[in-house]
Scaffold this active site. Structure first.
Site, PDB file in Angstrom:
ATOM      1  N   HIS A   1       0.517   3.979  -1.932  1.00 49.52           N
ATOM      2  CA  HIS A   1      -0.009   4.795  -0.842  1.00 49.52           C
ATOM      3  C   HIS A   1       0.989   5.931  -0.611  1.00 49.52           C
ATOM      4  O   HIS A   1       2.191   5.777  -0.857  1.00 49.52           O
ATOM      5  CB  HIS A   1      -0.108   4.008   0.466  1.00 49.52           C
ATOM      6  CG  HIS A   1      -1.034   2.839   0.441  1.00 49.52           C
ATOM      7  ND1 HIS A   1      -0.650   1.603  -0.020  1.00 49.52           N
ATOM      8  CD2 HIS A   1      -2.321   2.710   0.852  1.00 49.52           C
ATOM      9  CE1 HIS A   1      -1.662   0.763   0.099  1.00 49.52           C
ATOM     10  NE2 HIS A   1      -2.687   1.398   0.629  1.00 49.52           N
TER      11      HIS A   1
ATOM     12  N   ASP B   1       3.891   4.936   1.447  1.00 48.15           N
ATOM     13  CA  ASP B   1       4.793   3.967   0.815  1.00 48.15           C
ATOM     14  C   ASP B   1       5.992   4.685   0.216  1.00 48.15           C
ATOM     15  O   ASP B   1       7.116   4.175   0.245  1.00 48.15           O
ATOM     16  CB  ASP B   1       4.103   3.225  -0.342  1.00 48.15           C
ATOM     17  CG  ASP B   1       2.946   2.369   0.080  1.00 48.15           C
ATOM     18  OD1 ASP B   1       2.900   1.963   1.256  1.00 48.15           O
ATOM     19  OD2 ASP B   1       2.084   2.091  -0.776  1.00 48.15           O
TER      20      ASP B   1
ATOM     21  N   HIS C   1     -10.607  -9.979  -1.313  1.00 47.59           N
ATOM     22  CA  HIS C   1     -11.670  -9.341  -0.544  1.00 47.59           C
ATOM     23  C   HIS C   1     -13.029  -9.929  -0.911  1.00 47.59           C
ATOM     24  O   HIS C   1     -13.906 -10.060  -0.051  1.00 47.59           O
ATOM     25  CB  HIS C   1     -11.679  -7.835  -0.789  1.00 47.59           C
ATOM     26  CG  HIS C   1     -10.466  -7.123  -0.274  1.00 47.59           C
ATOM     27  ND1 HIS C   1     -10.301  -5.759  -0.375  1.00 47.59           N
ATOM     28  CD2 HIS C   1      -9.346  -7.581   0.342  1.00 47.59           C
ATOM     29  CE1 HIS C   1      -9.146  -5.405   0.162  1.00 47.59           C
ATOM     30  NE2 HIS C   1      -8.543  -6.505   0.598  1.00 47.59           N
TER      31      HIS C   1
END
Length: 440
Positions: free
Chosen positions: A100, A103, A270
């Protein structure tokens, strides 16, 4: 400075080795179905869980004492973090990484500071990539951690938040393009709702679609040739997220004419949170023509949240790889470890143990899946099950040769009386187990 000085480069030593810092099954040069294991798996290490997470949870503060996480100049700490990351990638021997934007660079106190800090760190990451040969599998923007995104980014009721998010994605996509990234991921962590009492579902879906359309336009404008990927997740941190699962994402993309522009990045944990198997989500993505990449991890079946543990089930991953291999394998995607060590695993070695073990599991599962592809027994039984649809009568139905009325008349005239045929599920499951557990 070395951050993992006492850790050797991880090498393949074979299944008889008892060295915990060696690969026992992942021989990256071994050829399977015409490719090396490295080419098949396209393994990536994620920045956020491995180098950013301080080991906190909702009940306790950070348990880790990483040198690059200590107080100090934010940009200098970001460079130290990058040095540690690329030392880790190099010693592990993994070809890719993921990040990201926040990050890798400090966010700063303003949008301008964010842009400037990120630009400096993209330069530094480019240098580290050039020196190490490690490549970027995908980049993304963190549009969920800061309080400004509490009500979403693209779906936020405040258009200024939408604009801030657009700025982050613009620069993160530009950075991914500049660094040679092969994909760009859009995870709508807070693109959803907590309560319907204050939510305009139609408006928020339209905002989300507009945001994605802008990303697609920018991708083409800058000449980024990688894939755009949405990562489905049903809930957490919001009560309900608009990218619930693969089927939901596909329906949304189709509604707004984006189905040819965006694919999916499927995370195992997920999938299970959405009430599906990992196998199901991958198979569904291929069936719908939107398969892109994979986040490899697992959840705990006793917990109802995203635990992001390292994958350790050859059985589960064999079926996932079977779908991937029988559809031709990855193109721009790969196996990204969206996984973290447990909070009590505070030693630097634990980072290596988690990845080494998981990489071995991937290698085992891929080889077992290759057996299923090569012997063709599952596929042959599937073809036989649907064989009548390839006959003249079945083809005529599917090609529009009958109306509902004419088909009903034909069935009555022929006096059709179809008999139920066995689905042979038990035999199919035995074939899978034979491939997984046969001695080699």
């Amino acid at each position: 400075m070395s951050y993992f000085e006492h850790i050797p480069a991880i090498r393949y030593e074979g299944p008889q080795s008892d060295n915990p810092l060696a690969y026992h099954h992942y021989d990256r040069t071994k050829r399977v179905l015409g490719k090396t294991l490295e080419e098949h798996l396209r393994i990536a290490v994620c920045y956020w869980h491995t180098f950013v997470w301080p080991g906190h949870d909702i009940f306790g503060q950070g348990a880790f004492r990483r040198p690059w996480q200590q107080p100090g100049d934010a940009l200098e700490r970001a460079r130290q973090k990058a040095d540690a990351a690329f030392e880790f990638f190099t010693k592990l021997g993994t070809p890719f990484y993921t990040f990201h934007d926040t990050d890798v660079a400090p966010e700063g106190d303003s949008l301008r500071e964010y842009v400037d800090n990120f630009a400096r760190m993209v330069d530094y990451l480019g240098e580290r990539q050039q020196a190490s040969g490690v490549r970027l599998l995908w980049g993304t923007a963190n549009l969920f951690s800061h309080p400004r995104f509490a009500a979403g980014a693209a779906t936020n009721p405040n258009p200024d938040v939408f604009a801030w998010a657009a700025t982050q994605v613009r620069h993160a996509l530009d950075a991914t393009h500049r660094l040679g990234g092969e994909n760009y991921v859009l995870w709508g962590g807070r693109e959803g709702y907590e309560t319907l009492l204050n939510t305009d579902l139609k408006r928020e879906r339209e905002q989300f679609a507009r945001f994605l359309s802008m990303v697609v336009e920018h991708k083409h404008r800058i000449g980024f040739r990688g894939a755009l990927l949405i990562e489905p997740k049903p809930q957490e941190p919001t009560k309900h997220q608009y990218d619930y699962d693969v089927a939901t994402v596909h329906g949304f993309l189709t509604q707004y004419g984006l189905q040819d522009e965006i694919r999916v990045n499927i995370e195992a944990n997920h999938a299970t949170l959405a009430g599906h198997s990992f196998h199901h989500e991958i198979a569904n993505a291929f069936a719908l023509g939107v398969f892109g990449s994979v986040d490899a991890n697992r959840g705990d079946p006793q917990n109802g949240w995203d635990t992001d543990q390292f994958p350790n089930s050859v059985e589960e991953l064999t079926l996932a790889f079977y779908e991937i291999l029988r559809h031709g394998g990855f193109t721009t995607g790969g196996m990204n470890f969206d996984a973290k060590v447990r909070r009590q695993s505070v030693d630097p070695e634990d980072l290596f143990y988690g990845h080494v073990g998981a990489i071995d599991v991937l290698a085992l599962a891929l080889e077992r899946a290759a057996v299923l592809v090569e012997n063709d027994r599952l596929e042959a039984m599937r073809r036989q099950r649907y064989a009548q649809w390839d006959d003249a009568f079945g083809r005529k139905i599917l090609s529009g040769g009958y109306t509902l009325e004419s088909l009903a008349a034909d069935a009555l005239a022929r006096g059709v009386n179809p008999q139920h045929a066995s689905g042979a599920q038990e035999r199919l499951e035995n074939i899978v187990n034979q491939a997984i557990y046969a001695l080699r």
